[in-house]
Each structure stands twice: as structure tokens, then as C-alpha cells.
Design a protein around this motif. Structure first.
Motif, PDB file in Angstrom:
ATOM      1  N   HIS A   1      -5.669   3.037  -6.572  1.00  0.00           N
ATOM      2  CA  HIS A   1      -6.479   3.300  -5.383  1.00  0.00           C
ATOM      3  C   HIS A   1      -7.957   3.437  -5.714  1.00  0.00           C
TER       4      HIS A   1
ATOM      5  N   GLN B   1       1.165   4.029  -2.889  1.00  0.00           N
ATOM      6  CA  GLN B   1       0.921   5.453  -2.617  1.00  0.00           C
ATOM      7  C   GLN B   1       2.098   6.321  -3.060  1.00  0.00           C
TER       8      GLN B   1
ATOM      9  N   HIS C   1      -7.533  -3.346   1.958  1.00  0.00           N
ATOM     10  CA  HIS C   1      -7.076  -2.214   1.157  1.00  0.00           C
ATOM     11  C   HIS C   1      -5.685  -2.423   0.544  1.00  0.00           C
TER      12      HIS C   1
ATOM     13  N   ASP D   1       0.852  -1.201   0.000  1.00  0.00           N
ATOM     14  CA  ASP D   1       0.000   0.000   0.000  1.00  0.00           C
ATOM     15  C   ASP D   1       0.884   1.245   0.000  1.00  0.00           C
TER      16      ASP D   1
ATOM     17  N   CYS E   1      -4.691  -2.690  -3.450  1.00  0.00           N
ATOM     18  CA  CYS E   1      -3.770  -1.753  -4.111  1.00  0.00           C
ATOM     19  C   CYS E   1      -2.641  -2.508  -4.783  1.00  0.00           C
TER      20      CYS E   1
END
Ligand code: FE2
Length: 397
Positions: free
Chosen positions: A270, A205, A284, A201, A288
Motif C-alpha cells: 500500500h 488489505q 489503487h 485490493d 496494490c
């Protein structure tokens, strides 16, 4: 050059520094409402130690809610109602300790209790009534116990609903935590799959923020720093949870990814991850990670130079030409995902061909708007159909 940058007021980072939470809390208030994550923290004695630490500093700890999964609207409304029974006001604060889910719940509760206690759904982007966080939230001290979401550095709380299905943000500039305590030692007990999902994740990001339409020079610099640290460390932390340098690097990279996303936004991975979470219950970070290779290939025409720059930052033998370096970067991301056990197909996450139209519809949102390339619904439908059975990770395959 022109940019805005918002950050938590104070960040305290270091191995064992959770012992400072009491004294840091005493600078914010005298009553601390605790919002916590999974029961692991309770079982390991961390919560008891925190309560003692607070009491010793003259702060009264009050339990305000616990969430072991990504928070739903009912979790938020129940926690707000419980906290309002204590008549919160001046001298009170919220401490969120846990993974991204607990920190998001803490942020939402801190904001809603000072704003009339209306249902959280009224405030959510895209599905609410447009209600805004007008009054200042209770001060928030955030303590992440996973290295991934970066929620400790962001100004939104992601809240889910199963019926009707959505995953949307409660967002306000005022929701940034005032104080963040990042103690990488708290992540040592994360099992390998949590380390892998949260770490991917953070990497997603960092990459999505680096190439976002809203990227700016400060966050781009932070993304490179985060990726350089995370790159060799994720697989190490996955294999050996007690490796201190790897845990420190991942906690640092995750925080930087939060600063980056809070200021520059994210992208397609995302956007689709939110839909996978709502419709298929995919955690999550895993969602991702599973979406990242497809997103990188899709964005390659718009991001060749950026991906080449990232390749040169993280790969010792990156090719000289941008075209080859960009491809090498995507291949290396796929290899890293493989190494930490991320499935290559969304079929492995329980998605079937019949699910794809609903996934495409549910993937519109704030994240996708930052994607550096416009991706139509028809194109996304084709991409997801191909990802159902994606067997090879290499760009040329
Ligand atoms: Fe994320």
C-alpha cells in the motif's frame, strides 16, 4: 493481550438491502447530502431509486458532489463549499454511495463542513498544517458499490494532489461511518477489470493487515475469514459478474478488509501503491495487486509462519512444513493475480527506471510503517528495479 477495536455503529449486509436506506437514513436526519461515484449509478437508475426511497421515508435528498476518480484536494474543497451553501447543521447527514473514491469524498466532506470549512490540505497527514477534526462530523451513511477498498469501515479519506504530487489521508476516529449498507447486488454491474482490481485490493488489505506490526487477534481472525471467502470467489466474480454467491463473498471480504486495515494498518504494497497512484495515475487496486507479489517475497523472512497459516486456511493441499507452505501461499497469490489479469511487472504500468527514485521517496507514509520488515530506501529501489521486468511469479524463479 491488549487491543483497541473501532467499527461502524451499524452494518446492514445483504442482497437487495439498499431498499432499506430510506428508513435507516430517517434514524439519522431529515436532509441527506448525496455524494456519488461514477456516472454508471446515475445511468442505471440507482440514484433516482435512492432519491425516491429517501423521499418516501421523509428525508430530503440534496446532491452534494460526484467524483468519477480518486478525489483530489480541489474536489473536496469544491464539494465542501457547495454543501456549506445549504447551511448544514442538526438533522443533516451525508450519504456516500459509490466506490472507495466516492466514499472517501463523502467522509472528507462530512468532516470538514462541521469544522470551519478550511482547505482539506490543512488536515492531511504529512503535508498539512496539523489541523485536526475537532468537532463531530455530520453523520455518514456509506453504501459501497465495489468490493475492494473497505472504505465503508475505515476512519480515513485518501486525498490526492497532482501538483505538488501526493496522496495522503485525512484521518479521525470520528470519521467512521455511522451506518453502512452493503448490498452485493450493487457490484453486479462492475466490469471485470474493476472486479479484479478492487478484489485484489481487498486481498492485499487482508494479507497486509494479518502480518502488520499493529495486527491484533480480532483483526487477524477477520483477515482469515475474509481470505477464505475471497479466495475462490474473486476469479468467479471476474469471469461471471452475475454470480451471486461470489459477489456476496467479495463484498463481505472487502468489508472485513476495511475493518482490519482501520484497526491494524497495512504495509509495503500500500505504501508503494500510493506513489504509483500519484506519479503514474495507476488505479489503487491495480497498484496494490501489482505490488503484492514483491511485498510477499520481501516479507517472507519475517512472516514465514503467518504465510504458512494463511496457506493452510486457503489451500486444500498446503505443505506440512512452514517453509514450504509459506512459499506455496506466495505462489498461489501470484497465480490468482495472473488469473484475473494483473500484470507481473510495473513496467506494464508505465514505470521506467528513471521513475524509481521518486517512487521510493513518495512511498513513505502511514501504510509502509506497518510493514512487518524494515525495508530501506536502497532495498526498495532494488526491488522496484527488479519488478520493472518481473517475468516469473514463482518464489524460486
Ligand atoms: Fe487498499
Amino acid at each position: 493481550m491488549r487491543y483497541d477495536l473501532t467499527l461502524p455503529r451499524r452494518v446492514v449486509f445483504g442482497w437487495g438491502r439498499r431498499g432499506e436506506i430510506g428508513s435507516l437514513t430517517a434514524t439519522l436526519g431529515r436532509r441527506a447530502f448525496l455524494v456519488t461515484g461514477s456516472a454508471t449509478l446515475e445511468r442505471s437508475g440507482e440514484i433516482a431509486a435512492l432519491r425516491e426511497n429517501l423521499s418516501a421515508a421523509g428525508v430530503e435528498p440534496i446532491d452534494a458532489g460526484r467524483v468519477g476518480r480518486e478525489p483530489e484536494v480541489g474536489d473536496v474543497d469544491a464539494a465542501v463549499a457547495r454543501l456549506l451553501e445549504h447551511r448544514p447543521g442538526a438533522g443533516d447527514l451525508v450519504i456516500g454511495i459509490g466506490g472507495g473514491a466516492a466514499l472517501d469524498l463523502a467522509k472528507a466532506v462530512a468532516a470538514l463542513v462541521t469544522n470551519g470549512g478550511r482547505p482539506v490540505v490543512d488536515y492531511l497527514e504529512g503535508v498539512g498544517t496539523g489541523a485536526q477534526i475537532a468537532s463531530a462530523p455530520l453523520p455518514l451513511l456509506a453504501v459501497p458499490t465495489t468490493a475492494g477498498t473497505g472504505s465503508e469501515a475505515t476512519k480515513n479519506a485518501v486525498i490526492s494532489s497532482l501538483d505538488p504530487p501526493f496522496k495522503k489521508s485525512l484521518r479521525s476516529e470520528q470519521m467512521l461511518p455511522q451506518v453502512v449498507v452493503i448490498d452485493p447486488e450493487l457490484t453486479v454491474t462492475n466490469p471485470p477489470h474493476v472486479t479484479a482490481h478492487s478484489g485484489m485490493d481487498a486481498i492485499t488489505q487482508l494479507i497486509e493487515s494479518y502480518v502488520s506490526r499493529r495486527a491484533q487477534p480480532v483483526t487477524r481472525a477477520l483477515c482469515v475469514e475474509g481470505l477464505v471467502r475471497a479466495w475462490p470467489s474473486l476469479a468467479t466474480a471476474y469471469r461471471d459478474g452475475g454470480d451471486r454467491p461470489a459477489r456476496e463473498a467479495m463484498a463481505h471480504a472487502a468489508f472485513l478488509s476495511g475493518v482490519a486495515l482501520a484497526n491494524s494498518g497495512l504495509g509495503l504494497a500500500h505504501g508503494v501503491a500510493a506513489a504509483l497512484g500519484v506519479h503514474h495515475g495507476v488505479p489503487h487496486g491495480l497498484a496494490c495487486a501489482a505490488m503484492l507479489p514483491m511485498t510477499l517475497r520481501t516479507n517472507l523472512p519475517a512472516c514465514e509462519h503467518d504465510f504458512a497459516e494463511l496457506a493452510r486456511a486457503v489451500l486444500p493441499d498446503a505443505p506440512r512444513s512452514d517453509a514450504a507452505a509459506a512459499v506455496a501461499f506466495i505462489d498461489a497469490v501470484c497465480a490468482l493475480a495472473d488469473e484475473v489479469g494483473i500484470p507481473r511487472s510495473i513496467g506494464a504500468l508505465g514505470v521506467t527506471a528513471a521513475d524509481i527514485p521518486a517512487l521510493v521517496k513518495a512511498s513513505h507514509g502511514n501504510s509502509r510503517s506497518g510493514n512487518p520488515r524494515d525495508v530501506s530506501d536502497a532495498e526498495l529501489e532494488a526491488l522496484l528495479s527488479a519488478a520493472l521486468v518481473q517475468a516469473e511469479s514463482a518464489v524460486h524463479s
